[in-house]
Design a protein around this motif. Sequence first.
Motif, mmCIF file in Angstrom:
data_model
loop_
_atom_site.group_PDB
_atom_site.id
_atom_site.type_symbol
_atom_site.label_atom_id
_atom_site.label_comp_id
_atom_site.label_asym_id
_atom_site.label_seq_id
_atom_site.Cartn_x
_atom_site.Cartn_y
_atom_site.Cartn_z
ATOM 1 N N GLY A 392 0.779 -1.231 0.000
ATOM 2 C CA GLY A 392 0.000 0.000 0.000
ATOM 3 C C GLY A 392 0.806 1.274 0.000
ATOM 4 N N THR A 393 2.018 1.248 -0.549
ATOM 5 C CA THR A 393 2.846 2.466 -0.553
ATOM 6 C C THR A 393 2.753 3.250 -1.859
ATOM 7 O OG1 THR A 393 4.755 1.186 -1.301
ATOM 8 C CG2 THR A 393 4.501 1.496 1.089
ATOM 9 N N ILE A 394 2.020 2.739 -2.891
ATOM 10 C CA ILE A 394 1.814 3.491 -4.129
ATOM 11 C C ILE A 394 0.331 3.469 -4.472
ATOM 12 C CG2 ILE A 394 4.126 2.983 -5.040
ATOM 13 C CD1 ILE A 394 2.764 0.960 -6.903
ATOM 14 N N THR A 395 -0.052 4.392 -5.334
ATOM 15 C CA THR A 395 -1.462 4.493 -5.724
ATOM 16 C C THR A 395 -1.792 3.471 -6.805
ATOM 17 O OG1 THR A 395 -1.005 6.122 -7.452
ATOM 18 C CG2 THR A 395 -1.387 6.957 -5.227
ATOM 19 N N THR A 396 -3.088 3.264 -6.995
ATOM 20 C CA THR A 396 -3.529 2.342 -8.043
ATOM 21 C C THR A 396 -3.180 2.881 -9.433
ATOM 22 O OG1 THR A 396 -5.706 3.391 -8.038
ATOM 23 C CG2 THR A 396 -5.405 1.435 -6.647
ATOM 24 N N LEU A 397 -3.161 4.211 -9.570
ATOM 25 C CA LEU A 397 -2.806 4.801 -10.861
ATOM 26 C C LEU A 397 -1.358 4.480 -11.223
ATOM 27 C CD1 LEU A 397 -3.562 6.586 -13.250
ATOM 28 C CD2 LEU A 397 -2.876 8.592 -11.906
ATOM 29 N N ASP A 398 -0.456 4.591 -10.254
ATOM 30 C CA ASP A 398 0.946 4.263 -10.499
ATOM 31 C C ASP A 398 1.097 2.786 -10.852
ATOM 32 O OD1 ASP A 398 1.756 6.844 -9.993
ATOM 33 O OD2 ASP A 398 2.090 6.491 -7.861
ATOM 34 N N PHE A 399 0.322 1.946 -10.172
ATOM 35 C CA PHE A 399 0.396 0.516 -10.460
ATOM 36 C C PHE A 399 -0.083 0.223 -11.882
ATOM 37 C CE2 PHE A 399 -1.611 -3.662 -10.659
ATOM 38 C CZ PHE A 399 -0.541 -4.472 -10.291
ATOM 39 N N ARG A 400 -1.206 0.842 -12.251
ATOM 40 C CA ARG A 400 -1.763 0.618 -13.590
ATOM 41 C C ARG A 400 -0.792 1.095 -14.662
ATOM 42 N NH1 ARG A 400 -4.842 -2.815 -16.398
ATOM 43 N NH2 ARG A 400 -5.920 -1.809 -18.149
ATOM 44 N N THR A 401 -0.143 2.222 -14.413
ATOM 45 C CA THR A 401 0.840 2.743 -15.373
ATOM 46 C C THR A 401 1.985 1.765 -15.568
ATOM 47 O OG1 THR A 401 0.288 5.015 -14.758
ATOM 48 C CG2 THR A 401 2.406 4.653 -15.852
ATOM 49 N N ALA A 402 2.495 1.209 -14.461
ATOM 50 C CA ALA A 402 3.585 0.241 -14.556
ATOM 51 C C ALA A 402 3.132 -1.019 -15.282
ATOM 52 C CB ALA A 402 4.095 -0.102 -13.158
ATOM 53 N N GLN A 403 1.896 -1.410 -15.021
ATOM 54 C CA GLN A 403 1.352 -2.607 -15.664
ATOM 55 C C GLN A 403 1.253 -2.413 -17.179
ATOM 56 O OE1 GLN A 403 -2.646 -3.475 -14.483
ATOM 57 N NE2 GLN A 403 -2.640 -5.531 -15.354
ATOM 58 N N LEU A 404 0.685 -1.280 -17.604
ATOM 59 C CA LEU A 404 0.540 -0.996 -19.029
ATOM 60 C C LEU A 404 1.893 -0.814 -19.713
ATOM 61 C CD1 LEU A 404 -2.547 1.403 -19.043
ATOM 62 C CD2 LEU A 404 -2.482 -1.028 -19.626
ATOM 63 N N ASN A 405 2.824 -0.196 -18.987
ATOM 64 C CA ASN A 405 4.168 -0.030 -19.552
ATOM 65 C C ASN A 405 4.806 -1.380 -19.860
ATOM 66 O OD1 ASN A 405 4.078 2.746 -19.506
ATOM 67 N ND2 ASN A 405 5.120 2.939 -17.526
ATOM 68 N N TYR A 406 4.596 -2.337 -18.972
ATOM 69 C CA TYR A 406 5.171 -3.660 -19.183
ATOM 70 C C TYR A 406 4.520 -4.345 -20.394
ATOM 71 C CZ TYR A 406 6.142 -8.615 -18.517
ATOM 72 O OH TYR A 406 6.510 -9.914 -18.708
ATOM 73 N N VAL A 407 3.189 -4.277 -20.464
ATOM 74 C CA VAL A 407 2.484 -4.898 -21.584
ATOM 75 C C VAL A 407 2.914 -4.252 -22.898
ATOM 76 C CG1 VAL A 407 0.239 -5.300 -22.637
ATOM 77 C CG2 VAL A 407 0.528 -5.585 -20.185
ATOM 78 N N ASN A 408 2.960 -2.932 -22.910
ATOM 79 C CA ASN A 408 3.352 -2.232 -24.134
ATOM 80 C C ASN A 408 4.790 -2.550 -24.525
ATOM 81 O OD1 ASN A 408 0.838 -1.015 -24.378
ATOM 82 N ND2 ASN A 408 1.440 0.792 -23.191
ATOM 83 N N ALA A 409 5.660 -2.712 -23.532
ATOM 84 C CA ALA A 409 7.052 -3.052 -23.823
ATOM 85 C C ALA A 409 7.156 -4.440 -24.459
ATOM 86 C CB ALA A 409 7.890 -2.989 -22.547
ATOM 87 N N LYS A 410 6.374 -5.397 -23.944
ATOM 88 C CA LYS A 410 6.369 -6.741 -24.527
ATOM 89 C C LYS A 410 5.843 -6.699 -25.961
ATOM 90 C CE LYS A 410 5.136 -10.442 -22.322
ATOM 91 N NZ LYS A 410 6.380 -11.219 -22.325
ATOM 92 N N VAL A 411 4.788 -5.921 -26.177
ATOM 93 C CA VAL A 411 4.211 -5.823 -27.520
ATOM 94 C C VAL A 411 5.199 -5.161 -28.480
ATOM 95 C CG1 VAL A 411 2.389 -4.737 -28.887
ATOM 96 C CG2 VAL A 411 1.824 -5.850 -26.713
ATOM 97 N N ARG A 412 5.862 -4.094 -28.014
ATOM 98 C CA ARG A 412 6.819 -3.405 -28.885
ATOM 99 C C ARG A 412 8.012 -4.305 -29.224
ATOM 100 N NH1 ARG A 412 6.169 0.875 -25.310
ATOM 101 N NH2 ARG A 412 8.286 0.521 -24.531
ATOM 102 N N TYR A 413 8.442 -5.097 -28.256
ATOM 103 C CA TYR A 413 9.550 -6.019 -28.510
ATOM 104 C C TYR A 413 9.140 -7.068 -29.546
ATOM 105 C CZ TYR A 413 13.079 -9.639 -27.670
ATOM 106 O OH TYR A 413 14.065 -10.579 -27.826
ATOM 107 N N SER A 414 7.928 -7.583 -29.406
ATOM 108 C CA SER A 414 7.424 -8.554 -30.378
ATOM 109 C C SER A 414 7.277 -7.905 -31.753
ATOM 110 C CB SER A 414 6.075 -9.115 -29.911
ATOM 111 O OG SER A 414 5.534 -9.997 -30.865
#
Length: 436
Positions: A392-414
């Motif tokens: 509980g040390t970060i907001t849900t918005l920060d978590f969602r941003t990190a999550q989307l960044n990871y997905v987008n990074a995987k897609v861009r690599y592919s």
Amino acid sequence: MNIKNIYYTLIILFTCIVKTNAQEVLTIEQAMTIALENNFEIKIAKNNSKISETNVTIGNAGMLPTATANITDNNNLTNSTQVRQDGTSTTLNNAKNNSLNYGVSLGWTVFDGMKMFARLDQLKELQKLGDSELKRTILVKIGQVNSAYYDLVQQQHQLAALDTTIVISNQRLTLAKNRFSIGKASKLEVLNAQVDLNSDQVALLRQKESYANAKILLNQYLARDPKIDFKVTDEVNVDNKLVLADLMELAQKQNPALESQIINKRIAELQLKQVKADRYPTLRLTTGYNFAESQSSLGFTSETSSRGLNYGFNASMNIFDGFNQHRNEKVAKMQIENSQIAIEQQNMILNTQLSTAFQTYLTNLELIDLEEDNEAIAKQNLDITLDKFRIGTITTLDFRTAQLNYVNAKVRYSNAQYEAKLSEIALKELAGNMSF
């Protein structure tokens, strides 16, 4: 059944399942083999090549004699009256007369200004042109199969990335519900987690649809039932050792489009030879054996018959044809000139396409390394963010941003791998050096 039998049964069942799953995987080599055997356009091109090969005969070039058998039978009924010089006359109604002629004739053109030899060489060049067209068709279709196959690999990677983000979104929703149940989070956090999960599920459904349609397209290239299901491998092996100078050298020797233009010039030169042959005399030998029979109901002769051999020759030469010979030669020479211009144009187009595609290829190779690093960084960032979110040390918005960044990074690599593979395919297709 004892434990030992159960164990062996499970082993056999597992082995069968593994074999079944293995059979479902379609490799790129298998896909190309199926396309070479089944693709409709390749089949048509193969038949056209065989037609060109079949046409290469000395008979089609006009070098062999021709033999013809013929028969003519004429019958008639007439009302006839004959008046003799002494004044007497003879009348016969429905007088029957018939004549029968039959025989065999042979003709052979022994000289036509060497036109027949130029025609034979032209037929051989047309066969080469058919082979070149077959090669071009195969290269294009194999290129399409490769592109469609690796598009499926890329989309499969995207499916895996979306599966991963749904797993993470489910974890986030579970954590949000747990925190809400103990009073450490608001209902809004739970709702936001649910909305994001729903969005991820929608994206996954869209991706599954795109993946299914891509399978149908590949089945179309393979000329098989679009409902056939299969899997593709996960690896995209990009050849990173291509050299532009080597590709250009290969293209000069193997590119089907350039090869076709060179053959077309040779065909135009042989056409000029045939046109020039019309300036020379043509000598044709003829012979035959004929039978003739006739019957007449009225007249001095009631029946005649003859048979015999005939032979001779025919020679002809064009002296003046309204300057058409000069015009035809001039047109044929201009066709040769156009063929040379077409070769130069094709060379320029080919070098431009190779240079452009190679620059794209180099950029995509750099992007692969860059996007691979980005994916690793995004994964590390997501892991840290997930740990912080759990406590509980970060907001849900920060978590969602990190999550989307990871997905987008995987897609861009592919995508980077896929685009680099497309560049490799395009370069090898232009060089006429694609393996199949």
